[in-house]
Enzyme design. Structure first.
Site, PDB file in Angstrom:
ATOM      1  N   HIS A 271      -0.037 -37.634   6.343  1.00 13.76           N
ATOM      2  CA  HIS A 271      -0.042 -36.867   7.592  1.00 13.76           C
ATOM      3  C   HIS A 271       0.748 -37.571   8.697  1.00 13.76           C
ATOM      4  CE1 HIS A 271      -2.384 -33.287   7.048  1.00 13.76           C
ATOM      5  NE2 HIS A 271      -3.531 -33.880   6.808  1.00 13.76           N
TER       6      HIS A 271
ATOM      7  N   GLU B 299      -1.534 -29.053   6.532  1.00 18.12           N
ATOM      8  CA  GLU B 299      -2.487 -29.275   5.437  1.00 18.12           C
ATOM      9  C   GLU B 299      -1.926 -28.839   4.082  1.00 18.12           C
ATOM     10  OE1 GLU B 299      -4.729 -31.240   5.740  1.00 18.12           O
ATOM     11  OE2 GLU B 299      -5.239 -31.263   7.879  1.00 18.12           O
TER      12      GLU B 299
ATOM     13  N   GLU C  83      -4.242 -38.712   4.033  1.00 21.06           N
ATOM     14  CA  GLU C  83      -4.301 -39.002   5.476  1.00 21.06           C
ATOM     15  C   GLU C  83      -3.084 -39.822   5.891  1.00 21.06           C
ATOM     16  OE1 GLU C  83      -6.293 -37.131   6.732  1.00 21.06           O
ATOM     17  OE2 GLU C  83      -7.721 -36.820   5.098  1.00 21.06           O
TER      18      GLU C  83
ATOM     19  N   ASN D 172      -6.055 -39.479  12.413  1.00 20.12           N
ATOM     20  CA  ASN D 172      -5.720 -39.943  13.766  1.00 20.12           C
ATOM     21  C   ASN D 172      -4.588 -40.975  13.732  1.00 20.12           C
ATOM     22  OD1 ASN D 172      -8.331 -38.702  14.535  1.00 20.12           O
ATOM     23  ND2 ASN D 172      -9.134 -40.455  13.420  1.00 20.12           N
TER      24      ASN D 172
HETATM   25  N1  BES Z   1      -7.200 -33.142   9.100  1.00 28.65           N
HETATM   26  C1  BES Z   1      -8.153 -33.140   8.061  1.00 28.65           C
HETATM   27  C2  BES Z   1      -9.527 -33.486   8.501  1.00 28.65           C
HETATM   28  C3  BES Z   1     -10.242 -32.456   9.338  1.00 28.65           C
HETATM   29  C4  BES Z   1     -10.371 -31.180   8.918  1.00 28.65           C
HETATM   30  C5  BES Z   1     -10.827 -32.775  10.497  1.00 28.65           C
HETATM   31  C6  BES Z   1     -11.053 -30.255   9.692  1.00 28.65           C
HETATM   32  C7  BES Z   1     -11.486 -31.857  11.261  1.00 28.65           C
HETATM   33  C8  BES Z   1     -11.610 -30.579  10.859  1.00 28.65           C
HETATM   34  C9  BES Z   1      -7.771 -34.138   6.956  1.00 28.65           C
HETATM   35  O1  BES Z   1      -6.435 -34.436   6.872  1.00 28.65           O
HETATM   36  C10 BES Z   1      -8.145 -33.489   5.666  1.00 28.65           C
HETATM   37  O2  BES Z   1      -7.522 -32.544   5.306  1.00 28.65           O
HETATM   38  N2  BES Z   1      -9.169 -33.995   4.989  1.00 28.65           N
HETATM   39  C11 BES Z   1      -9.693 -33.423   3.800  1.00 28.65           C
HETATM   40  C12 BES Z   1      -9.383 -34.235   2.587  1.00 28.65           C
HETATM   41  C13 BES Z   1      -8.028 -34.039   2.017  1.00 28.65           C
HETATM   42  C14 BES Z   1      -7.785 -34.968   0.858  1.00 28.65           C
HETATM   43  C15 BES Z   1      -7.766 -32.616   1.589  1.00 28.65           C
HETATM   44  C16 BES Z   1     -11.190 -33.408   3.978  1.00 28.65           C
HETATM   45  O3  BES Z   1     -11.676 -34.028   4.914  1.00 28.65           O
HETATM   46  O4  BES Z   1     -11.864 -32.765   3.189  1.00 28.65           O
HETATM   47 ZN    ZN Z   2      -5.263 -33.067   5.873  1.00 27.86          ZN
END
Ligand code: BES
Ligand code: ZN
Length: 872
Positions: free
Chosen positions: A305, A324, A302, A269
């Site tokens: 992003h 992603e 994060e 966010n």
């Molecule tokens: N944007 C995602 C989080 C997310 C994913 C929120 C799906 C809602 C639904 C965040 O940037 C992310 O990718 N997080 C990963 C960790 C990352 C290091 C690959 C996670 O939460 O596993």
């Molecule tokens: Zn992500």
């Protein structure tokens, strides 16, 4: 079966939004029995939309509509159903005031606004904002947000939202308000709000251009001393993004909040990242090296992003990998720069080959840019993330670092403030480099793991060597026939001393061959002896590689390859070949060449110790299963265990010496040197205990009692638990829980150590863990650590031949589905791979899926995975 078939959304149906929103003015009244959300939207017709869309259609789920006012007048002609609100024939420009009532305290799916240990927090990606208010909840609608939060001051002294605080003050009745303004237009999925009784840890960062950014981390008071590592990781990431990508942070504040109940790891966010506690809190006493490492990379992810995702975002959710895949690639590069690039690559590829390849070969296989979905929540997959990152990495390989950076600069400059597609990303790379990536784009649109079949021949007289490469790709649900991919294939040729041969006039000893056809022949001249090829160096493409390796060649590469990744991989291939030959009866004894290779590795003090630890790790049962058709898990486990026993027996003395050579350093620091030593020592300990060695028992119990950090304590526990020492392992588990029951993150590890263990983690134990007082069906981490880890990592017991493991999973999935569909759909996935297994396992897996399919009121999330898994 659902009364109403869930609808499929198709990429080909994409249409620009009919209306745009310039401003969103929000006012949240937070109470114990619910929350009232006032939203004022400044709306205008999109000049680029199809002119026939006259009605305003907003998304909304689980909302109680209290009032709807358009330009000051209550709206009469509107229709609302379960998922949308339609207002007929609106003007070209207007103000819409919407008031909704929602119940965060009863929100168990953890999407939208919900409560976690007494605090309010939000999770809006992908489609959570529509659970807060009616809105065109799609990423290509970007607006400026102003957010006023009102709540009881005693219970919720901290009130946070995106951007900067612009107004605050006390209200009647012991309440207060803070108003935030975010100057950057953003899609609704990046909206965030937090209200709670939190303490703040502050730091600051001076940007390259000299601006000071306030950094704040908000946690519950009991976690106050677990913030340092995340904050220092954040500062490293901010510096790195400036240096490597020229990306500077854009707001005056950056905030991180830790919450206990969170479906994912963390969320980017704008200006207010929200983290799962397990992915951000650390102290040497409570967090392992692996956790420290994970926190560093996820904080960076994060943060990154902010540019790759927030400033430039996705046009629609089919483009998810735009943010992603690119951001995972960026956080991988960052981690490589913070530690050992080779070890980072090994861990990355190991995961990709074990889990993403399995996904790509199963019923849920989809392209990096999917072309349809029922529930987008199901597409936050290893394919979109990890394969997506590999695709970006291949562009980096094809262009080289300098042109790649120019492409990235062009992408950010061209699309700042826009919602774009993966195609726009590739086009920027093309325009900056002058390269044609049209064939390369197939990586985004075709699913499946390509396979390379390589053969070679040597002509002694003509002093030439030929590599022949053929590519193919198996059918996947979206397409039977595949067009050849554009594949960067990095190779070297090694002479008998292990020296790479010079391959061209510039003196290069390595080449990136570009595969674009179904088959190629590459001729190398001036070669005087038959070389050993080092193929797909650094894993230059996410493909399966076949070459008729001899064990001598693999042993040679394992000790000589100058590419660290390939050196590790040769050892893995050798081990796999040995295990498979024992399994199918070709061999009866363990090949001594494997033992010699391990011995040599152990003795090689020139190697990074983290690398040695990886080289001493045998391929997992999961990976071996993935490589086997009609896999019989019990047999695979048994054979692998036999190899562990023989290796540990043959190398006992070397292992003991290695253990003592790597005594822990005090005080604990998380740095590459120290953590490598701990990784090696603990790997060695694991080998010693797994065989029931008495000295191993003493070392493990002593280490368990005396450890001064969580890495050594938990690894000693793990070593004991995965050993035949029955009283010791139970005693250690009891001791550990007594010591750490007050710390949820440590208790999560304690759950996982048991549920992953072939030694103690049988169905009985896992069932008991579900009844344990520390287990909590409301907390995704606990569910993941018991149920997810059991089905994902403990194949021996999950794949019990009587099917009881499958039934157990099915039961938990059904129990969870009404409460948290995102989690139930994630947990069911191990069953989707049923076709990979031996007939008796396969049948029971499928029948469990059928059981789930037959249950009432399936969520769309679970329905999609189960339905597609059963489909022909
Ligand atoms: N944007 C995602 C989080 C997310 C994913 C929120 C799906 C809602 C639904 C965040 O940037 C992310 O990718 N997080 C990963 C960790 C990352 C290091 C690959 C996670 O939460 O596993
Ligand atoms: Zn992500």
């Amino acid at each position: 079966m659902k009364a109403e078939e869930p609808q499929t959304v198709y990429l080909r149906d994409y249409q620009p939004p009919a209306f745009l929103i310039d401003y969103v003015d929000l006012r949240f009244e937070l109470f114990e029995d619910g929350a009232r959300v006032h939203s004022r939207l400044t709306i205008r017709r999109n000049p680029e939309a199809e002119p026939d869309q006259r009605d305003l259609v907003l998304n909304g789920e689980d909302l109680e509509l209290e009032s709807l006012v358009l330009d000051g007048r209550p709206v009469e002609g509107f229709e609302a159903d379960e998922r949308t609100l339609r207002i007929e024939k609106v003007a070209d420009q207007f103000l819409l005031d919407v008031v909704t009532w929602i119940r965060p305290q009863d929100n168990t799916c953890l999407e939208g606004l919900y409560k976690s240990s007494g605090m309010f927090c939000t999770q809006c990606e992908a489609e959570g904002f529509r659970r807060i208010t009616y809105f065109p909840d799609r990423p290509d609608v970007m607006a400026r947000y102003r957010t006023r939060i009102e709540a009881d001051k005693g219970a919720y002294p901290i009130l946070l939202a995106n951007g900067n605080p612009v107004d605050w003050g006390d209200l009647d009745g012991g309440r207060h308000q803070v108003t935030w303004e975010d100057p950057f237009p953003k899609p609704s999925y990046l909206f965030a709000l937090v209200a709670g009784d939190l303490v703040e840890q502050r730091d600051e960062f001076v940007t390259g251009s000299g601006r000071t950014v306030e950094l704040s981390m908000y946690v519950e008071a009991r976690n106050q001393d677990k913030c340092d590592h995340a904050l220092s990781s954040l500062k490293k990431a901010m510096r790195w993004d400036e240096e490597v990508y020229g990306r500077e942070y854009d707001l005056d504040r950056f905030m991180i909040v830790a919450v206990d109940d969170f479906n994912m790891g963390a969320m980017e966010n704008k200006g207010l990242n929200i983290f799962n506690s397990s992915c951000v809190l650390a102290s040497p006493e409570t967090a392992t090296d692996a956790t420290y490492e994970q926190i560093e990379s996820i904080v960076a992810h994060e943060y990154f992003h902010n540019w790759s995702g927030n400033r430039v975002t996705c046009r629609d959710w089919f483009q998810l990998s735009l943010k992603e895949g690119f951001t995972v690639f960026r956080d991988n590069q960052f981690s490589a720069d913070m530690g050992s690039p080779t070890v980072q690559r090994i861990d990355q590829v190991n995961m990709l080959r074990t889990a993403q390849f399995a996904e790509d070969a199963g019923p849920m296989a989809h392209p990096v840019r999917p072309d349809s979905y029922i529930e987008i929540g199901n597409f936050y997959t290893l394919t979109v993330y990890e394969k997506g990152a590999e695709v970006v990495r291949m562009i980096h390989t094809l262009l080289g670092p300098d042109l790649f950076r120019e492409g990235s600069d062009l992408y950010f400059a061209r699309h700042d403030g826009q919602a774009v597609t993966t195609d726009d990303f590739v086009r920027a790379m093309e325009d900056a480099s002058g390269r044609d990536l049209s064939q390369f784009r197939l990586w985004y649109g075709q699913a499946g793991t390509p396979q390379l079949r390589v053969t070679d021949s040597f002509d002694a007289e003509g002093r030439s060597y030929t590599l022949s490469v053929e590519q193919s790709c198996p059918p996947t649900p979206e397409a039977n026939h595949k067009t050849p991919f554009h594949i960067p294939f990095r190779v070297s040729l090694l002479d008998s001393q292990g020296q790479p041969l010079v391959l061209d006039a510039e003196g290069n000893t390595e080449q990136v061959l570009e595969l674009t056809e179904q088959s190629h022949r590459f001729l190398f001249t001036g070669i005087s002896e038959r070389p050993t090829p080092s193929l797909l160096r650094g894993f230059s493409a996410p493909v399966k590689l076949e070459y008729p390796w001899t064990r001598d060649q693999l042993g040679f590469l394992c000790s000589h390859d100058t590419d660290g990744f390939n050196r590790w991989d040769a050892g893995q291939k050798l081990a796999i070949d040995v295990i498979q030959s024992l399994l199918n009866g070709h061999d009866t004894a363990v090949d001594s060449r494997l033992i010699d290779a391990f011995r040599e590795t152990l003795a090689d003090t020139s190697l990074d110790r983290a690398m040695v630890a990886r080289m001493l790790t045998l391929p997992s049962v999961s990976y071996l299963t993935e490589l086997t058709e009609e896999a019989d898990v019990a047999a695979i486990h048994q054979t692998r265990q036999r190899l562990v026993d023989e290796l540990a027996g043959a190398l006992r003395q070397d292992l003991l010496e290695c253990y003592h050579r790597n005594a822990p350093e005090d005080p604990y620091r998380f740095d590459p040197e120290q953590s490598a030593a701990r990784a090696l020592r603990n790997m060695v300990l694991k080998l010693l205990t797994a065989t029931g060695d008495d000295q191993g028992r003493t070392l493990a119990t002593t280490q368990f009692e005396q450890a001064a950090n969580m890495t050594d304590e938990l690894e000693a526990l793990r070593a004991l638990v995965n050993s035949p020492f029955e009283p010791e392992r139970e005693q250690a588990l009891t001791r550990f829980y007594q010591r750490w029951q007050h710390d949820p993150q440590v208790v999560e590890q304690w759950f996982a150590v048991q549920s992953e263990s072939p030694w103690v983690g049988d169905l009985n134990r896992v069932t008991q863990l579900l009844e344990h007082p520390a287990f909590d069906w409301k907390n995704p981490n606990k569910i993941r650590m018991v149920v997810g880890v059991f089905a994902g990592r403990n194949l021996l017991h999950f794949q019990r031949s009587d099917g009881a493991g499958h039934r157990f999973l099915g039961e938990q999935v059904r129990r969870l589905d009404a409460r948290n569909p995102q989690m139930s759909a994630a947990l069911v996935r191990p069953l989707a791979r049923w076709r990979q297994y031996a007939p008796h396992l396969r049948d029971s897996m499928r029948s469990e899926l059928q059981n789930i399919m037959a249950s009432k009121d399936l969520s769309r999330d679970l329905y999609e995975v189960v339905f597609k898994s059963l489909k022909q």
